[in-house]
Structure formats: C-alpha cells, structure tokens
Write a protein that holds these residues in place. Structure first.
Motif, mmCIF file in Angstrom:
data_model
loop_
_atom_site.group_PDB
_atom_site.id
_atom_site.type_symbol
_atom_site.label_atom_id
_atom_site.label_comp_id
_atom_site.label_asym_id
_atom_site.label_seq_id
_atom_site.Cartn_x
_atom_site.Cartn_y
_atom_site.Cartn_z
ATOM 1 N N UNK A 8 0.836 -1.193 0.000
ATOM 2 C CA UNK A 8 0.000 0.000 0.000
ATOM 3 C C UNK A 8 0.878 1.254 0.000
ATOM 4 N N UNK A 9 1.249 1.712 -1.195
ATOM 5 C CA UNK A 9 2.217 2.804 -1.334
ATOM 6 C C UNK A 9 1.784 4.087 -0.633
ATOM 7 N N UNK A 10 0.518 4.489 -0.803
ATOM 8 C CA UNK A 10 0.071 5.759 -0.225
ATOM 9 C C UNK A 10 0.126 5.717 1.301
ATOM 10 N N UNK A 11 -0.221 4.569 1.888
ATOM 11 C CA UNK A 11 -0.172 4.412 3.352
ATOM 12 C C UNK A 11 1.267 4.489 3.855
ATOM 13 N N UNK A 12 2.180 3.795 3.156
ATOM 14 C CA UNK A 12 3.592 3.755 3.571
ATOM 15 C C UNK A 12 4.231 5.139 3.449
ATOM 16 N N UNK A 13 3.963 5.826 2.332
ATOM 17 C CA UNK A 13 4.527 7.170 2.150
ATOM 18 C C UNK A 13 3.950 8.125 3.205
ATOM 19 N N UNK A 14 2.658 7.962 3.502
ATOM 20 C CA UNK A 14 2.003 8.792 4.528
ATOM 21 C C UNK A 14 2.661 8.660 5.886
ATOM 22 N N UNK A 15 2.859 7.417 6.334
ATOM 23 C CA UNK A 15 3.455 7.229 7.669
ATOM 24 C C UNK A 15 4.942 7.589 7.663
ATOM 25 N N UNK A 16 5.604 7.435 6.500
ATOM 26 C CA UNK A 16 7.021 7.831 6.400
ATOM 27 C C UNK A 16 7.162 9.348 6.511
ATOM 28 N N UNK A 17 6.275 10.086 5.834
ATOM 29 C CA UNK A 17 6.332 11.552 5.883
ATOM 30 C C UNK A 17 6.022 12.084 7.276
ATOM 31 N N UNK A 18 5.033 11.454 7.955
ATOM 32 C CA UNK A 18 4.701 11.903 9.317
ATOM 33 C C UNK A 18 5.893 11.689 10.241
ATOM 34 N N UNK A 19 6.498 10.511 10.158
ATOM 35 C CA UNK A 19 7.680 10.243 10.980
ATOM 36 C C UNK A 19 8.817 11.194 10.621
ATOM 37 N N UNK A 20 8.955 11.486 9.323
ATOM 38 C CA UNK A 20 10.050 12.351 8.860
ATOM 39 C C UNK A 20 9.868 13.808 9.273
ATOM 40 N N UNK A 21 8.686 14.175 9.807
ATOM 41 C CA UNK A 21 8.523 15.525 10.361
ATOM 42 C C UNK A 21 9.503 15.757 11.514
ATOM 43 N N UNK A 83 6.751 10.201 20.273
ATOM 44 C CA UNK A 83 5.822 11.090 20.992
ATOM 45 C C UNK A 83 6.590 11.965 21.989
ATOM 46 N N UNK A 84 7.521 11.342 22.729
ATOM 47 C CA UNK A 84 8.328 12.097 23.703
ATOM 48 C C UNK A 84 9.160 13.166 22.986
ATOM 49 N N UNK A 85 9.775 12.784 21.853
ATOM 50 C CA UNK A 85 10.581 13.747 21.078
ATOM 51 C C UNK A 85 9.715 14.928 20.625
ATOM 52 N N UNK A 86 8.491 14.635 20.145
ATOM 53 C CA UNK A 86 7.586 15.699 19.679
ATOM 54 C C UNK A 86 7.200 16.634 20.823
ATOM 55 N N UNK A 87 6.922 16.075 22.005
ATOM 56 C CA UNK A 87 6.567 16.894 23.173
ATOM 57 C C UNK A 87 7.732 17.791 23.586
ATOM 58 N N UNK A 88 8.949 17.217 23.579
ATOM 59 C CA UNK A 88 10.141 17.996 23.947
ATOM 60 C C UNK A 88 10.327 19.169 22.981
ATOM 61 N N UNK A 89 10.161 18.899 21.666
ATOM 62 C CA UNK A 89 10.269 19.955 20.659
ATOM 63 C C UNK A 89 9.291 21.090 20.955
ATOM 64 N N UNK A 181 3.632 20.761 16.983
ATOM 65 C CA UNK A 181 2.261 20.320 17.253
ATOM 66 C C UNK A 181 1.753 19.406 16.140
ATOM 67 N N UNK A 182 2.079 19.749 14.880
ATOM 68 C CA UNK A 182 1.683 18.905 13.738
ATOM 69 C C UNK A 182 2.324 17.525 13.860
ATOM 70 N N UNK A 183 3.616 17.507 14.212
ATOM 71 C CA UNK A 183 4.349 16.254 14.395
ATOM 72 C C UNK A 183 3.719 15.422 15.512
ATOM 73 N N UNK A 184 3.398 16.057 16.630
ATOM 74 C CA UNK A 184 2.815 15.353 17.773
ATOM 75 C C UNK A 184 1.468 14.725 17.407
ATOM 76 N N UNK A 185 0.619 15.493 16.729
ATOM 77 C CA UNK A 185 -0.694 14.965 16.312
ATOM 78 C C UNK A 185 -0.500 13.804 15.322
ATOM 79 N N UNK A 187 2.116 11.782 14.963
ATOM 80 C CA UNK A 187 2.723 10.600 15.595
ATOM 81 C C UNK A 187 1.674 9.759 16.332
ATOM 82 N N UNK A 188 0.679 10.412 16.941
ATOM 83 C CA UNK A 188 -0.358 9.644 17.661
ATOM 84 C C UNK A 188 -1.139 8.744 16.704
ATOM 85 N N UNK A 189 -1.145 9.107 15.412
ATOM 86 C CA UNK A 189 -1.858 8.316 14.391
ATOM 87 C C UNK A 189 -0.998 7.161 13.853
#
Length: 447
Positions: A8-21, A83-89, A181-185, A187-189
């Motif tokens: 599922x390319x769109x799903x994989x790219x989606x979660x990769x981009x969110x993590x890459x934030x 999640x911890x990294x996003x909160x610290x940021x 905040x975008x990264x934190x939201x 990552x929870x997904x």
C-alpha cells in the motif's frame, strides 16, 4: 522479498512523511540559531565563549537524546519515543521564546537538543522498519530531505522576522511550536513498528499492521522473515564495539562521523551571520545569505539522493574532502583580504554545495552500512554520539578561534582537516556500493 508482492504505497509514504517531520524539526533547531545570533549577542551580552556554548548546547542535549532514545525504543516501542521527542520539541520551542535569562535559555536549548538527538535516531529507524525493502532506501531518504527543508524554511522565516525589532529572536524560536504540534498529532496516528511488536511478543498486532502495509502475501512473507531474523538475534552491548574483530569497521565509522563535523562546514550553517558581519554586511543581508545557503543545501541534497548509488560512496567522500579543502583555503584568503561580499558569498555557497552533495549525506549512508550485523545498533549509537560531540567542539570553539585568529583563521585549520580526511578516506574507506551488508561485513573486517 519479491516485487510481485504488492504493498500500500500511499499508506507507507504517509506514515514515512509523518515520521520524517521529526527530521524537519531537527532542521529547524539546527538552523534557527543562525538567524537568532545577531539578536542574542545583544540580548545576553554574549562573549565569544558564551556564544560558542550557547550554539553548542543543542549538541550536548543531542548526545543525551541519542543515548536515551535507544533504551526507550527497545523497552517501550518506537512510537512512544517519537511522541516524547515531539513533546520535547513543542515545550522547548515555547520555553525558549519566553526566556528571561541566559541560564534559562541554555537549559531549554539543551532540552531541545534531547528532542533532536532522539529524532536523529528514531525517525530513520522507524521508517526503515515499516518500509518494504523495494522502497526502504527512498523512504529513509525522505528524512534527510525533511531536515534540509526544515533548514531552508527556518532561514526564510528568520529573514522575514528580522525587521520586527530586538525581540525577533523570540518569534524565531517560538514558531517552532507549530510544526512540533503537527508532528505530535501525526505521531499519535502512526502504527507501532511491526518489528518491535514481534520482538515484544505482540505477533497478532504486528500481523495486522503488516496487512495494512501490504497484501496478505507480503504480510506473511515479511512476518516469516522478521521471525527468522529475530530467532538469531542476541542482546547487543557497548563492550562488543571494542572487540578486536570488529574494531577496523568501528574506527572507520567513528572517524567518518567526527570528520563530517571537524571538516568545518557546519560553521557556515550556524555562523553565517558572524562571517558576513565580519565582511561588513547588514543584519538583513546576513540573514538573506542564510536563505541562499538553505536553497543550495536543498538542491544538492536532492542531487546526492539520486547520485549516491550511481557514483558510489568513496568517490563522493574523496571529492568532498578535497573540494572543501580548496574551498576553505580560498574562503580564508578572501576573508583575510576583505574581499567583496559577492565574492565571499560565491565561495560560501560553493563550499555548501560540495558538502551537501558529498560528506553531509554520504557519511550517514556509510554509518548505516559498514558495521557488522551483530553490533550495528550499538556501533551506530557510538558513531552518532561521537558526531554530536564533535559538532559541539566545532561550534563551541569557532567564536573563540575567530576572536584570537580573525574570522578567516579557523578556515585554514578546517582546510587542513579536510585534506587529512581525504588521505584517511583514500587509505581506509572501501566502496560499499552494490554489495550486501554481509559482503561488506566480510570485506571491511578483513581490512
């Protein structure tokens, strides 16, 4: 894994981009200091020693973040670590914006570094673990790309904020809360890494996520492959890094990590305003130069992503080290002789292009490849900690050296280090292009 197994390319790219934030925020914290320094010097009456320590305090936090990201990721999963990294940021960005003293600023800048250190380890690791083999290289490269985009956008924001008075620096740092905040939201997904779930005995959850990533055929074959690899895994320890059999690879990895910093290129990112101030530029022009640096960095990083597998790692490292050596000699000469700002800018951008195309991305590629399987995790951790320690020494010492030797003086030193790096790469670094990790392990340890 066969390419006939669909995913599922769109799903994989989606979660990769969110993590890459997380990479974007890494770029933000790395670049924001360059735009803020002209204001911070006045705000906190910085001496060269305190200017160096303030800039380098991020790196000290990065070291702590690297060391403690690995433990969190192993014990609790990749997702809690992100999640911890996003909160610290988020918290550190807002906190720095409201700093009332240098001590308070330094504590929060150190805290931001913990977030950067965690992201620098966890984001590429997570992306690699959720990506099918066919697209893993491309997806991990997304993280490096977001770092560079973070640097460019931060430089642009700094430039536009520069005219907003003495407190401009507060906005520069405070606006980091938005991408945090975008990264934190996001990552929870994110799903947890299937590999970590299997390692912790949660096989049903792992299989569910693998079925989201790809077809049932893909999920089953990946499940079996991961299960087989985990059956032979042993607990890694830092003592293993010092065993005689693996020492050659470890020495090469740590030396390359330290060289990537001591070559001096990151001075151009962090102290561009200082360099152009010495050439007589206004604050506005100093910050405009950081925008040009960010643009050139982005263009040549994208170029490197496409060329590293074609040209090879060793040629790029050799070109980069000798190219920077020559560039820094010319740059030092121009600064020493009060050359025009346009000429100075040309050679700063030339040095950035060389670094962004060679040493900056290729060092990370080599660190991920050259260590033997049984110590890859801990050896990578040691190399990355060495890299951040070298970065701290580099940025801490520059204002002090510039005061003693003139702004041009340190660049003659960096040119010498680059030439020594060229000799080291020529003597010790073997080409890794087109070889399996097992073949590399065999070849590198034999040398």
């Amino acid at each position: 894994m066969s390419s006939s197994k669909s995913f599922n390319s769109s799903y994989i790219i989606g979660i990769s981009f969110i993590s890459a934030l997380g990479g974007y925020l890494f770029g933000f914290d790395f670049a924001v200091i360059s735009g803020a320094l002209p204001f911070l010097r006045t705000q906190f009456a910085l001496t060269p020693v305190w200017e160096g320590f303030l800039t380098g305090s991020l790196a000290l936090g990065c070291i702590v973040g690297c060391l403690f990201a690995g433990n969190i990721a192993d014990k609790y999963g990749r997702k809690p670590g992100l999640i911890i990294a996003a909160l610290i940021f988020a918290v550190s960005s807002i906190g720095i914006a409201f700093s009332t003293s240098l001590t308070y600023f330094l504590i929060l800048r150190f805290a931001a570094g913990i977030g950067v250190g965690m992201a620098s380890m966890l984001c590429p690791m997570y992306i690699a673990e959720v990506s099918p083999a066919e697209v893993r290289g491309r997806n991990v490269a997304i993280n490096q790309l977001t770092v560079v985009i973070g640097i460019l956008i931060t430089n642009l924001v700094n430039y536009f904020l520069a005219d907003h008075g003495a407190d401009s620096w507060r906005w520069m740092f405070g606006l980091g809360a938005v991408p945090s905040a975008v990264f934190l939201i996001g990552v929870t997904w994110l799903p947890e890494s299937p590999r970590w779930l299997m390692k912790s005995g949660q096989t049903d959850k792992a299989l569910t996520i693998l079925n989201k990533i790809g077809s049932p055929d893909f999920a089953e074959s990946t499940f079996k492959a991961v299960k087989k690899s985990l059956a032979g895994s042993t607990k890694q320890s830092y003592a293993m890094v010092f065993e005689k059999a693996v020492r050659p690879a470890v020495v090469v990895g740590i030396t390359l990590a330290v060289f990537q910093q001591f070559c001096g290129s990151n001075i151009l990112f962090n102290y561009a305003s200082t360099i152009f101030q010495a050439a007589g530029s206004s604050v506005n022009h100093q910050l405009l130069e950081t925008v040009f640096i960010g643009l050139v960095n982005l263009v040549f990083t994208i170029l490197a992503m496409f060329m590293v597998d074609k040209l090879g790692r060793r040629p790029l490292m050799l070109i980069g080290s000798i190219g920077l050596s020559v560039s820094f000699i010319v740059l030092a000469f121009l600064l020493q002789n009060h050359a025009s700002v346009i000429l100075l800018s040309t050679f700063v951008l030339l040095a950035i292009s060389v670094y962004s195309f060679t040493l900056a991305p290729v060092t990370w590629v080599l660190i991920s490849e050259i260590f033997p399987n049984k110590i890859r995790g801990v050896a990578s951790s040691v190399a990355i900690v060495s890299l951040w320690l070298a970065y701290f020494i580099l940025v801490f010492t520059f204002p002090i050296l510039a005061e003693k030797l003139g702004t041009y003086g340190p660049f003659y030193m960096y040119a010498g280090i680059c030439f020594a790096g060229f000799l080291f790469v020529k003597a010790k670094v073997k080409e890794t292009k087109g070889q399996t990790l097992e073949e590399l392990e065999d070849n590198l340890i034999r040398h």
